[in-house]
Write a protein that holds these residues in place. Structure first.
Motif, PDB file in Angstrom:
ATOM      1  N   ARG A 128       0.834  -1.209   0.000  1.00 55.33           N
ATOM      2  CA  ARG A 128       0.000   0.000   0.000  1.00 55.33           C
ATOM      3  C   ARG A 128       0.868   1.259   0.000  1.00 55.33           C
ATOM      4  NH1 ARG A 128      -3.462   3.059   3.926  1.00 55.33           N
ATOM      5  NH2 ARG A 128      -2.298   2.123   5.612  1.00 55.33           N
ATOM      6  N   GLU A 163      -4.527   1.425  -8.935  1.00 53.47           N
ATOM      7  CA  GLU A 163      -5.678   2.020  -9.612  1.00 53.47           C
ATOM      8  C   GLU A 163      -6.415   2.985  -8.683  1.00 53.47           C
ATOM      9  OE1 GLU A 163      -7.669  -1.374 -11.228  1.00 53.47           O
ATOM     10  OE2 GLU A 163      -6.396  -1.366 -13.020  1.00 53.47           O
ATOM     11  N   ARG A 164      -6.408   2.679  -7.399  1.00 50.99           N
ATOM     12  CA  ARG A 164      -7.012   3.608  -6.436  1.00 50.99           C
ATOM     13  C   ARG A 164      -6.258   4.928  -6.393  1.00 50.99           C
ATOM     14  NH1 ARG A 164      -9.717   1.490  -0.950  1.00 50.99           N
ATOM     15  NH2 ARG A 164     -10.342   3.648  -1.020  1.00 50.99           N
ATOM     16  N   ARG A 165      -4.987   4.888  -6.824  1.00 50.34           N
ATOM     17  CA  ARG A 165      -4.171   6.114  -6.848  1.00 50.34           C
ATOM     18  C   ARG A 165      -4.266   6.800  -8.208  1.00 50.34           C
ATOM     19  NH1 ARG A 165      -2.623   7.723  -1.745  1.00 50.34           N
ATOM     20  NH2 ARG A 165      -2.718   5.830  -0.490  1.00 50.34           N
ATOM     21  N   HIS A 209      -8.638  -0.785   2.309  1.00 52.43           N
ATOM     22  CA  HIS A 209      -7.559  -0.314   1.451  1.00 52.43           C
ATOM     23  C   HIS A 209      -7.822  -0.629  -0.022  1.00 52.43           C
ATOM     24  CE1 HIS A 209      -5.607   0.484   5.127  1.00 52.43           C
ATOM     25  NE2 HIS A 209      -5.054  -0.699   5.322  1.00 52.43           N
TER      26      HIS A 209
END
Lengths: 210, 98
Positions: A128, A163-165, A209
Motif C-alpha cells: 500500500r 488504480e485507487r491512486r 484499502h
C-alpha cells in the motif's frame, strides 16, 4: 472424559481434512487452478512507466533475492522492448542496511538502461505504501499508465492499490498464468504463497484499502 | 514423474512395514486406530498453527498501533512456525490423553 473425547473428534476431523487437503494440493494441479482464477491476466502493452515492486530483498552477500532478481529482469526486458521510457524500482532497507532498490538500480544500469530512465522508491514498507509513494513520484511526470511487475498471485491486490491512486495498470506478472507447476514441493510452495496473498487481500479489503 | 516416484516410495515402504510388523498380533483395527491417532495429532498441530498465526497477526497489528513502529506481518511467513505448531500438537495431545 467427554470433553477429551470431543477434542479428539475435532482434532481428528481437522487432521483428516488437513491431510486430505495437503495430498490434493501436492498431487493435483488445484493450486494452479486457484491461482489462475485469483490472479489477473497479463496485459503487456505500451505504458508511461514500468513499476517493479519490492520482493525478497537483498542477501547477505549483496546480491538480490530470487524473487527480486526475477522481477528486476522482467522490468529490464520490458524496458528493452521499448514498452515504457521509465522504470521505477522499489525496495526498502534490510536489517544489514542494504537497500533493495539501489542494488536493483545498479543491475539495471549494468544492463544498459540509462540512469535518467530509472527512479527508485526506498521508503515504503508495505504494498500500500509502495502504491502511494510511487504514484506521488509519477504524478508530476505525467504518468497515467504503468506496467506493473509483481508475482502472479499479487497482481489483483497490487493493481487495485495503484488504480485507487489514479493509475491505469497493465499487469506484467513474473509467472505464466497458463503454466503448470509439476513437483509436489513447488505445488505446496504455490499453495502457501496463495494462502499468504489471499490473507493479505482479505485484510486489505476489511481495512478498506481496496 | 516426481509425484509418481514419491507416491510409489511411500506406498512401497508402507506395504513393507505392514508386512513386517502386521503379523505380530497387530490387526487392521489397530492400523485404523493408528491412522486415526496420527490424523488427530495433525489436527491438534493445525489448531496450534491457526492460533499462533492469528495471535501473531493481532500482536503485530497491536504493536504497530500502540508504538507507531513498523513490524512486517511477513515475520509470520516462516515454515518454522508450522513445524513448531505440529510439535506443539504432538506434545499437548499426548499430554491430554495420558
Amino acid at each position: 472424559v467427554s470433553a477429551r473425547r470431543a477434542l479428539d473428534v475435532v482434532c481428528g476431523a481437522i487432521g483428516a481434512a488437513s491431510v486430505t487437503a495437503g495430498l490434493v494440493l501436492m498431487f493435483t494441479p488445484v493450486a494452479d487452478a486457484i491461482n489462475r482464477q485469483f490472479a489477473l491476466r497479463p496485459r503487456i502493452e505500451p505504458a508511461d512507466a514500468i513499476v517493479v515492486l519490492g520482493a525478497s530483498g537483498v542477501r547477505a552477500d549483496g546480491s538480490l533475492g530470487n524473487d527480486s532478481l526475477r522481477r528486476t529482469m522482467i522490468g529490464i526486458d520490458l524496458y528493452r522492448r521499448g514498452l515504457a521510457p521509465l522504470i521505477v524500482l522499489s525496495g526498502g532497507t534490510n536489517e544489514r542496511g542494504q537497500v533493495e532498490a539501489d542494488v536493483r538500480s545498479r543491475l539495471v544500469v549494468a544492463s544498459g538502461v540509462p540512469e535518467r530512465a530509472i527512479a527508485t522508491e526506498t521508503a515504503a514498507r508495505t504494498t500500500r505504501e509502495e502504491a502511494a509513494n510511487i504514484a506521488a513520484t509519477l504524478a508530476p511526470k505525467g504518468v497515467r499508465t504503468i506496467l506493473l511487475v509483481v508475482d502472479l498471485p499479487g497482481t489483483r491486490r497490487a493493481s487495485a492499490l495503484f488504480e485507487r491512486r489514479g493509475l491505469r495498470v497493465f499487469p506484467a506478472p513474473t509467472e505464466d498464468p497458463d503454466g503448470e507447476t509439476l513437483a509436489p514441493e513447488h505445488r505446496l510452495q504455490l499453495a502457501r504463497h496463495l494462502a499468504v496473498e489471499l490473507t493479505a487481500w482479505s485484510y486489505y479489503r476489511l481495512a478498506g484499502h481496496l | 514423474m516426481v509425484s509418481l516416484t514419491i507416491i510409489s516410495l511411500v506406498v512401497g515402504t508402507s506395504a513393507l512395514a505392514y508386512l513386517l510388523l502386521g503379523p505380530a498380533g497387530r490387526g487392521n483395527s489397530r492400523l485404523r486406530f493408528a491412522i486415526a491417532q496420527a490424523t488427530a495429532f495433525v489436527g491438534a498441530g493445525v489448531l496450534f498453527f491457526v492460533a499462533n498465526t492469528v495471535l501473531g497477526l493481532l500482536a503485530v497489528l497491536a504493536f504497530r498501533a500502540s508504538t507507531g513502529q513498523f513490524i512486517s506481518v511477513y515475520v509470520l511467513n516462516d515454515v518454522s512456525l508450522l513445524l513448531l505448531s505440529l510439535f506443539q500438537g504432538l506434545v499437548f495431545r499426548t499430554w491430554w490423553n495420558h
